[in-house]
Enzyme design. Structure first.
Site, PDB file in Angstrom:
ATOM      1  N   HIS A   1       7.295  18.246   3.779  1.00 39.20           N
ATOM      2  CA  HIS A   1       6.076  17.688   3.290  1.00 39.20           C
ATOM      3  C   HIS A   1       5.192  18.891   2.965  1.00 39.20           C
ATOM      4  O   HIS A   1       4.376  19.392   4.030  1.00 39.20           O
ATOM      5  CB  HIS A   1       5.748  16.898   4.800  1.00 39.20           C
TER       6      HIS A   1
ATOM      7  N   GLY B   1       2.385   4.500   0.863  1.00 37.57           N
ATOM      8  CA  GLY B   1       3.644   5.174   1.355  1.00 37.57           C
ATOM      9  C   GLY B   1       4.741   3.764   1.687  1.00 37.57           C
ATOM     10  O   GLY B   1       5.723   4.154   1.751  1.00 37.57           O
TER      11      GLY B   1
ATOM     12  N   ASP C   1       2.101  17.461  -2.082  1.00 35.46           N
ATOM     13  CA  ASP C   1       2.580  16.609  -0.910  1.00 35.46           C
ATOM     14  C   ASP C   1       3.887  17.055  -0.585  1.00 35.46           C
ATOM     15  O   ASP C   1       4.349  16.871   0.378  1.00 35.46           O
ATOM     16  CB  ASP C   1       2.371  15.314  -1.312  1.00 35.46           C
TER      17      ASP C   1
ATOM     18  N   LYS D   1       7.148   8.756   0.177  1.00 30.37           N
ATOM     19  CA  LYS D   1       7.455   9.114   1.739  1.00 30.37           C
ATOM     20  C   LYS D   1       9.018   8.829   1.978  1.00 30.37           C
ATOM     21  O   LYS D   1       9.812   9.268   2.819  1.00 30.37           O
ATOM     22  CB  LYS D   1       6.451   8.495   2.837  1.00 30.37           C
TER      23      LYS D   1
ATOM     24  N   SER E   1      -0.857  15.309   7.380  1.00 27.27           N
ATOM     25  CA  SER E   1      -1.776  14.414   6.475  1.00 27.27           C
ATOM     26  C   SER E   1      -3.165  14.805   6.810  1.00 27.27           C
ATOM     27  O   SER E   1      -3.584  14.952   7.862  1.00 27.27           O
ATOM     28  CB  SER E   1      -1.396  13.036   6.812  1.00 27.27           C
TER      29      SER E   1
ATOM     30  N   TYR F   1       0.876  -1.163  -0.020  1.00 32.72           N
ATOM     31  CA  TYR F   1       0.117  -0.152   0.039  1.00 32.72           C
ATOM     32  C   TYR F   1       0.808   1.423  -0.173  1.00 32.72           C
ATOM     33  O   TYR F   1       1.617   1.234   0.956  1.00 32.72           O
ATOM     34  CB  TYR F   1      -0.946   0.162   1.226  1.00 32.72           C
TER      35      TYR F   1
ATOM     36  N   CYS G   1      -5.102  17.311   5.958  1.00 31.89           N
ATOM     37  CA  CYS G   1      -5.613  18.689   6.260  1.00 31.89           C
ATOM     38  C   CYS G   1      -5.940  19.771   5.192  1.00 31.89           C
ATOM     39  O   CYS G   1      -6.059  20.913   5.287  1.00 31.89           O
ATOM     40  CB  CYS G   1      -4.587  19.326   7.133  1.00 31.89           C
TER      41      CYS G   1
HETATM   42  O1  O2Y Z   1      -1.727   5.586   3.677  1.00 33.84           O
HETATM   43  C1  O2Y Z   1      -0.931   5.821   2.819  1.00 33.84           C
HETATM   44  O2  O2Y Z   1       0.113   5.147   2.472  1.00 33.84           O
HETATM   45  C2  O2Y Z   1      -0.878   7.033   1.951  1.00 33.84           C
HETATM   46  S1  O2Y Z   1      -0.370   8.335   2.909  1.00 33.84           S
HETATM   47  C3  O2Y Z   1      -0.160   9.753   1.940  1.00 33.84           C
HETATM   48  C4  O2Y Z   1      -0.437   9.641   0.808  1.00 33.84           C
HETATM   49  C5  O2Y Z   1      -0.342  10.806   0.003  1.00 33.84           C
HETATM   50  C6  O2Y Z   1       0.183  12.079   0.259  1.00 33.84           C
HETATM   51  N1  O2Y Z   1       0.405  12.114   1.748  1.00 33.84           N
HETATM   52  C7  O2Y Z   1       0.093  11.098   2.494  1.00 33.84           C
HETATM   53  C8  O2Y Z   1       0.420  11.449   3.910  1.00 33.84           C
HETATM   54  O3  O2Y Z   1       0.318  10.406   4.755  1.00 33.84           O
HETATM   55  O4  O2Y Z   1       1.169  12.328   4.291  1.00 33.84           O
HETATM   56 MN    MN Z   2       1.395  13.662   2.722  1.00 34.57          MN
END
Ligand code: O2Y
Ligand code: MN
Length: 594
Positions: A227, A200, A278, A207, A249, A198, A251
C-alpha cells in the site's frame, strides 16, 4: 465477444447461471464503449453532467447514502485454515462464505446487464503485471475500472495467452448494508463482492485484487504487493531517485506523489515525477535492486482538501475527463468540496446545501481520473521492468514522539519500523481522539494473510546479493508544546526527501541514535521555509523515557502475532529496547549512541 479460454468462458457462464442477467456484455475497453456507458448512465440518472465548459468530460455520481466507504467489518479473507488469515483479518470458512454470498447472488442480475471486464494490473507487457476479470452489473464500476486499470481487449488477450486470472464477481445487489459482503478466497484467486457499488468494495482491481489477493500471490512468487505511493525525485544534476512510501489511508499519499517543490528547489532544478499514489508491486531485479510498478492506471483520490495550495497537480488533473463521486455542486454546476473557493448550492446527496446537514461534499468523496492527466506523470510508469527503488518510507500521524525523519540502520530494523507504524486517530475519523492505532506497513485492512507470515516475507528479501533500498520513517504531523504542527508538510517534505537522498548517495553523515539515524545539525535544508530553525530540535527530539515505553508497547503489539512472529523481528525489538536502556535525557544529542 466471447473467450478463447475455456476456463474464462465456463466461469462467466456459471456466474450468469447464478445471477441470471438479461444480457451479457464483454467489455472491449474502447472509447466508444466508455462514451456509450456514460450516455446510458446520464439517462438513468446514475451520472449527472457537470459544467462542460469548465469541466469537459466530467460527471458526478451520487452513491447510495448508506454506501460511501469501504466496509472493513464486512470484509473477509477466507483461507481454508483460519490461522492463515491471521488476527489481522475477519475470517469465514470458504464453504460457508461461498454459500452465504452465493445465496445473495442468486438471481440478483435479473433484468440487468452483466458486464465482463478483463483487466490488467500494471503495464500490459510487464512481467510484474497480473490480470483479472471482474463481472459486475454496475456500469459505474465499468467506467471506473476503465480509468483505473488497463481494461479490455489487450488484457483479455494476455489472459487467454497466460491461461489464468483473478476472478471477481460483483453485484450492487439492493445496496442494503444488511446484505453486503466483500469476500476473498486467496487459494482460489477469487473475490466475491455483494451489496456495495462504492470504491474499494466494488472496483475489484484495487484493494481486493491488487492488495489482498496479490499479497498472497506475491508471497508465493517472491515479490511484494504494498500500500505505497511511488515517486521519482530528480535532482538538479538530472539524477532521479525513486522512493516508495507507505502511509495509512488519508495521510497524504496522493499529495506526496504529486509534490510541488518549494520555490528555491524549483529554481535549482529539482523535479518530482509521479508513478503511483496508492499501490506498489515490487520485486528484486537481476542486479539485486528492488524494482517497482504501479499496478493502477488512474487515481481514485479523496476530493475534500484538494486545492491549489495542497495539491495543484491533482486539481489540474481533474479539470477534464473525470468521474466525481459524492462531491457538492456550485450554482454554475461545477464540482465543489471543502477546501475549494466559492460556495456550493447542492450537497453530495443532491439536497440544497444547508450547513446544518454537515459538509457539502462527503468526507470520502472521490475523483476518478486517468493518471495520464497528471502534469507530473512519469513515462517510467509505463516501463515494463518498473523503476529501481532507492528508498522506502513508512509514516504515520504521530503528534508526539516520532521524529520528523529517521533512517533504519539496516533492513531488519526497517521491517521493525514498518511493523510498528501507526497513527493517532483524529476527531474527524472516529470521534475518539489521540488513540494510537498500529497499522503495520499501512496494510492492516489489506494484507491478505497472517501478519506474522507477512513480516517473515519482508525479512526474506534480505539476501546476500540484495541491494535493498534504505528504509526511513517520517512523521509530518508532530506537534510542539503549543499544540501546533511543527512541520509545514506538503512541498516542504521535499527537504526531508533531499536528506534521504543525501544518505542514499553517501553524501550526508547523519546522527546515530538508538532509534535510528537522524539528520545531524545543518543537514536539513531549511532556506526559504517558514520553519523556525530553533524548532527543528523539537521536531527531531528523542525522548528516551517515552521511547522506552514505545518499545514496550511495540513488543506487546508484536506478541499478538505469536506463534507466527518471526524470531528475528522479536530480537530486533529487543535490540532497540536494550539500546535505549540507561538513557534519560530528552535531547537528541543526549540520545546519540555512544
Ligand atoms: O472508501 C473507499 O472505498 C476508498 S478507500 C481508498 C481509495 C483510494 C486509495 N486508498 C484508499 C484507502 O482506503 O486506502
Ligand atoms: Mn489506499
Amino acid at each position: 465477444m466471447v473467450s478463447k479460454l475455456a476456463a474464462l468462458e465456463r466461469w462467466v457462464n456459471d456466474a450468469a447461471a447464478l445471477t441470471r442477467p438479461a444480457t451479457i456484455h464483454w467489455c472491449d475497453g474502447s472509447e466508444a464503449e466508455y462514451q456509450s456507458l456514460i450516455r446510458q448512465m446520464l439517462q438513468t440518472g446514475d451520472l449527472v453532467e457537470l459544467n462542460q465548459q469548465t469541466h469537459p468530460g466530467c460527471y458526478l455520481h451520487r452513491s447510495n447514502p448508506a454506501d460511501v466507504a469501504r466496509v472493513e467489518h464486512l470484509t473477509f479473507v477466507c483461507h481454508s485454515q483460519q490461522q492463515d488469515s491471521g488476527p489481522n483479518n475477519h475470517w469465514m470458512a470458504p464453504a460457508e462464505a461461498h454459500a452465504k454470498i452465493d445465496a445473495l447472488f442468486d438471481g440478483c442480475m435479473a433484468g440487468r446487464t452483466m458486464y465482463v471486464i478483463p483487466y490488467c494490473m500494471g503495464p500490459i507487457d510487464s512481467p510484474l503485471a497480473r490480470c483479472g476479470v471482474e463481472i459486475t452489473d454496475s456500469p459505474y464500476v465499468v467506467a471506473n475500472m476503465r480509468i483505473m486499470t488497463r481494461m479490455g481487449a489487450a488484457a483479455q488477450e494476455r489472459i487467454e495467452r497466460e491461461g489464468h486470472f483473478v476472478k471477481g464477481l460483483h453485484s450492487i445487489g439492493e445496496l442494503d448494508p444488511e446484505r453486503r459482503f466483500i469476500m476473498h478466497f486467496p487459494e482460489e484467486l477469487t473475490i466475491k463482492s455483494y451489496g456495495s457499488g462504492y470504491g474499494g468494495n466494488a472496483l475489484l482491481g484495487k484493494k481486493c485484487h491488487a492488495l489482498r489477493i496479490a499479497s498472497n500471490q506475491a508471497r508465493d512468487e517472491g515479490w511484494m504487493a504494498e500500500h505505497m505511493l511511488i515517486v521519482g525525485i530528480e535532482n538538479p544534476a538530472g539524477k532521479t531517485h525513486y522512493v516508495a512510501a507507505a502511509f495509512p489511508s488519508a495521510c497524504g499519499k496522493t499529495n506526496l506523489a504529486m509534490l510541488i517543490p518549494p520555490e528555491g528547489y524549483r529554481r535549482d532544478g529539482w523535479k518530482v515525477w509521479t508513478i503511483g499514489d496508492d499501490i506498489c508491486w515490487m520485486r528484486p531485479g537481476a542486479d539485486g535492486r528492488l524494482y517497482a510498478i504501479n499496478p493502477e492506471a488512474g487515481f481514485f483520490g479523496v476530493a475534500p482538501g484538494t486545492s491549489t495550495s495542497t495539491n495543484s497537480n491533482a486539481l489540474k488533473s481533474i479539470s477534464s475527463n473525470t468521474i466525481f463521486t459524492n462531491v457538492a455542486v456550485t450554482a454554475d454546476n461545477q464540482p465543489w468540496w471543502e477546501g475549494l473557493p466559492g460556495t456550493p448550492v447542492t450537497d453530495w446527496q443532491g439536497r440544497p446545501y444547508d450547513p446544518a446537514n454537515g459538509p457539502a461534499a462527503h468526507p470520502n468523496s472521490r475523483f476518478t481520473v486517468s493518471a495520464k492527466q497528471c502534469p507530473t506523470w512519469s513515462d517510467k510508469a509505463e516501463d515494463a521492468q518498473g523503476v529501481p527503488l532507492s528508498a522506502i518510507m513508512f509514516g504515520g500521524r504521530r503528534p508526539s514522539l516520532l521524529p520528523l525523519v529517521m533512517e533504519a540502520r539496516d533492513w531488519t530494523h526497517g521491517v521493525l519500523m514498518g511493523a510498528a507504524m501507526g497513527s493517532e486517530t483524529t476527531a474527524a475519523a472516529t470521534g475518539a481522539v489521540g488513540v494510537l492505532r498500529r497499522d503495520s506497513m499501512a496494510m492492516k485492512p489489506f494484507c491478505g494473510y497472517h501478519y506474522g507470515d507477512y513480516f517473515a516475507h519482508w525479512l526474506s528479501f534480505d539476501q546476500p546479493a540484495a541491494k535493498l533500498p534504505k528504509v526511513f520513517h517520517v512523521n509530518w504531523f508532530r506537534k510542539g508544546s503549543d499544540g501546533k504542527f511543527l512541520w509545514p508538510g506538503f512541498g516542504d517534505n521535499l527537504r526531508v526527501l533531499e536528506w534521504m537522498i543525501g544518505r542514499v548517495e553517501g553524501a550526508l553523515g547523519g546522527l546515530e541514535t538508538p532509534i535510528g539515524i537522524l539528520p545531524a545539525d545543518g543537514e536539513l535544508r531549511l532556506d526559504g521555509t517558514k520553519v523556525d530553525p530553533t524548532r527543528i530540535d523539537e521536531l527531531l527530539d528523542v525522548d528516551v523515557a517515552a521511547w522506552q515505553e514505545e518499545l514496550a508497547a511495540i513488543g506487546t503489539y508484536l506478541d499478538s502475532f505469536e506463534p507466527r512472529l518471526p524470531e528475528r523481528l522479536r530480537q530486533e525489538q529487543q535490540r532497540v529496547a536494550a539500546a535505549l536502556v540507561g538513557g534519560t535525557e530528552r535531547t537528541r544529542r543526549a540520545a546519540t549512541a555512544p
